[in-house]
Scaffold this motif. Structure first.
Motif, PDB file in Angstrom:
ATOM      1  N   MET A   1       0.823  -1.196   0.000  1.00 38.12           N
ATOM      2  CA  MET A   1       0.000   0.000   0.000  1.00 38.12           C
ATOM      3  C   MET A   1       0.864   1.256   0.000  1.00 38.12           C
ATOM      4  O   MET A   1       0.332   2.345  -0.060  1.00 38.12           O
ATOM      5  N   ASN A   2       2.168   1.101   0.121  1.00 39.81           N
ATOM      6  CA  ASN A   2       3.100   2.232   0.117  1.00 39.81           C
ATOM      7  C   ASN A   2       2.814   3.256   1.211  1.00 39.81           C
ATOM      8  O   ASN A   2       2.923   4.457   0.992  1.00 39.81           O
ATOM      9  N   ILE A   3       2.445   2.807   2.379  1.00 42.35           N
ATOM     10  CA  ILE A   3       2.230   3.701   3.523  1.00 42.35           C
ATOM     11  C   ILE A   3       3.543   3.793   4.286  1.00 42.35           C
ATOM     12  O   ILE A   3       4.116   2.778   4.687  1.00 42.35           O
ATOM     13  N   ASP A   4       4.034   4.999   4.470  1.00 41.58           N
ATOM     14  CA  ASP A   4       5.296   5.212   5.184  1.00 41.58           C
ATOM     15  C   ASP A   4       5.129   4.792   6.641  1.00 41.58           C
ATOM     16  O   ASP A   4       4.241   5.289   7.341  1.00 41.58           O
ATOM     17  N   PRO A   5       5.952   3.856   7.127  1.00 43.12           N
ATOM     18  CA  PRO A   5       5.816   3.389   8.516  1.00 43.12           C
ATOM     19  C   PRO A   5       6.438   4.332   9.543  1.00 43.12           C
ATOM     20  O   PRO A   5       6.405   4.054  10.734  1.00 43.12           O
ATOM     21  N   THR A   6       6.998   5.444   9.096  1.00 46.53           N
ATOM     22  CA  THR A   6       7.581   6.401  10.035  1.00 46.53           C
ATOM     23  C   THR A   6       6.610   7.558  10.269  1.00 46.53           C
ATOM     24  O   THR A   6       5.737   7.829   9.448  1.00 46.53           O
ATOM     25  N   VAL A   7       6.765   8.206  11.401  1.00 43.20           N
ATOM     26  CA  VAL A   7       5.917   9.348  11.747  1.00 43.20           C
ATOM     27  C   VAL A   7       6.832  10.558  11.862  1.00 43.20           C
ATOM     28  O   VAL A   7       7.558  10.706  12.841  1.00 43.20           O
ATOM     29  N   LYS A   8       6.802  11.388  10.849  1.00 44.02           N
ATOM     30  CA  LYS A   8       7.677  12.560  10.834  1.00 44.02           C
ATOM     31  C   LYS A   8       7.088  13.682  11.693  1.00 44.02           C
ATOM     32  O   LYS A   8       5.885  13.885  11.724  1.00 44.02           O
ATOM     33  N   GLY A   9       7.942  14.371  12.400  1.00 50.03           N
ATOM     34  CA  GLY A   9       7.519  15.523  13.182  1.00 50.03           C
ATOM     35  C   GLY A   9       6.923  15.202  14.540  1.00 50.03           C
ATOM     36  O   GLY A   9       6.424  16.087  15.219  1.00 50.03           O
ATOM     37  N   MET A  10       6.978  13.951  14.935  1.00 48.52           N
ATOM     38  CA  MET A  10       6.433  13.558  16.232  1.00 48.52           C
ATOM     39  C   MET A  10       7.351  14.076  17.334  1.00 48.52           C
ATOM     40  O   MET A  10       8.540  13.803  17.326  1.00 48.52           O
ATOM     41  N   GLN A  11       6.806  14.846  18.261  1.00 49.48           N
ATOM     42  CA  GLN A  11       7.592  15.451  19.337  1.00 49.48           C
ATOM     43  C   GLN A  11       7.134  14.893  20.687  1.00 49.48           C
ATOM     44  O   GLN A  11       5.973  15.044  21.057  1.00 49.48           O
ATOM     45  N   SER A  12       8.057  14.285  21.409  1.00 47.25           N
ATOM     46  CA  SER A  12       7.694  13.730  22.715  1.00 47.25           C
ATOM     47  C   SER A  12       7.244  14.822  23.688  1.00 47.25           C
ATOM     48  O   SER A  12       6.491  14.543  24.621  1.00 47.25           O
ATOM     49  N   SER A  13       7.661  16.047  23.436  1.00 43.47           N
ATOM     50  CA  SER A  13       7.235  17.153  24.304  1.00 43.47           C
ATOM     51  C   SER A  13       5.730  17.416  24.184  1.00 43.47           C
ATOM     52  O   SER A  13       5.140  18.055  25.053  1.00 43.47           O
ATOM     53  N   ASP A  14       5.099  16.911  23.124  1.00 42.86           N
ATOM     54  CA  ASP A  14       3.658  17.077  22.929  1.00 42.86           C
ATOM     55  C   ASP A  14       2.841  15.929  23.506  1.00 42.86           C
ATOM     56  O   ASP A  14       1.615  16.004  23.564  1.00 42.86           O
ATOM     57  N   PHE A  15       3.485  14.847  23.934  1.00 41.43           N
ATOM     58  CA  PHE A  15       2.777  13.636  24.334  1.00 41.43           C
ATOM     59  C   PHE A  15       1.838  13.850  25.507  1.00 41.43           C
ATOM     60  O   PHE A  15       0.730  13.319  25.517  1.00 41.43           O
ATOM     61  N   ASP A  16       2.242  14.608  26.509  1.00 39.27           N
ATOM     62  CA  ASP A  16       1.363  14.844  27.662  1.00 39.27           C
ATOM     63  C   ASP A  16       0.072  15.534  27.224  1.00 39.27           C
ATOM     64  O   ASP A  16      -1.024  15.121  27.617  1.00 39.27           O
ATOM     65  N   LYS A  17       0.217  16.552  26.415  1.00 40.10           N
ATOM     66  CA  LYS A  17      -0.949  17.311  25.942  1.00 40.10           C
ATOM     67  C   LYS A  17      -1.856  16.430  25.081  1.00 40.10           C
ATOM     68  O   LYS A  17      -3.083  16.435  25.248  1.00 40.10           O
ATOM     69  N   ILE A  18      -1.270  15.667  24.172  1.00 41.97           N
ATOM     70  CA  ILE A  18      -2.050  14.777  23.305  1.00 41.97           C
ATOM     71  C   ILE A  18      -2.772  13.719  24.141  1.00 41.97           C
ATOM     72  O   ILE A  18      -3.963  13.469  23.946  1.00 41.97           O
TER      73      ILE A  18
END
Length: 59
Positions: A1-18
């Protein structure tokens, strides 16, 4: 399906808020077998980021 398995721009500093926002969305009207706590959501986000980083490094 050509779906990129990586997540670009993911910031651990945002994890609490998310995680807090996602946990706040929980409602007994959702048809899911279980609800996750903010800490469980944050743990999943961390695992996704780690797997994405590992795949990016392997390229």
């Amino acid at each position: 399906m050509n779906i990129d398995p990586t997540v670009k721009g993911m910031q651990s500093s945002d994890f609490d808020k998310i995680a807090k926002a996602a946990a706040k969305e929980v409602s007994d009207t959702y048809a899911v077998p279980t609800y996750l706590s903010a800490s469980e959501i944050k743990a999943i986000l961390t695992k996704i980021q780690q797997a994405s980083d590992e795949r990016s490094a392997a390229k």
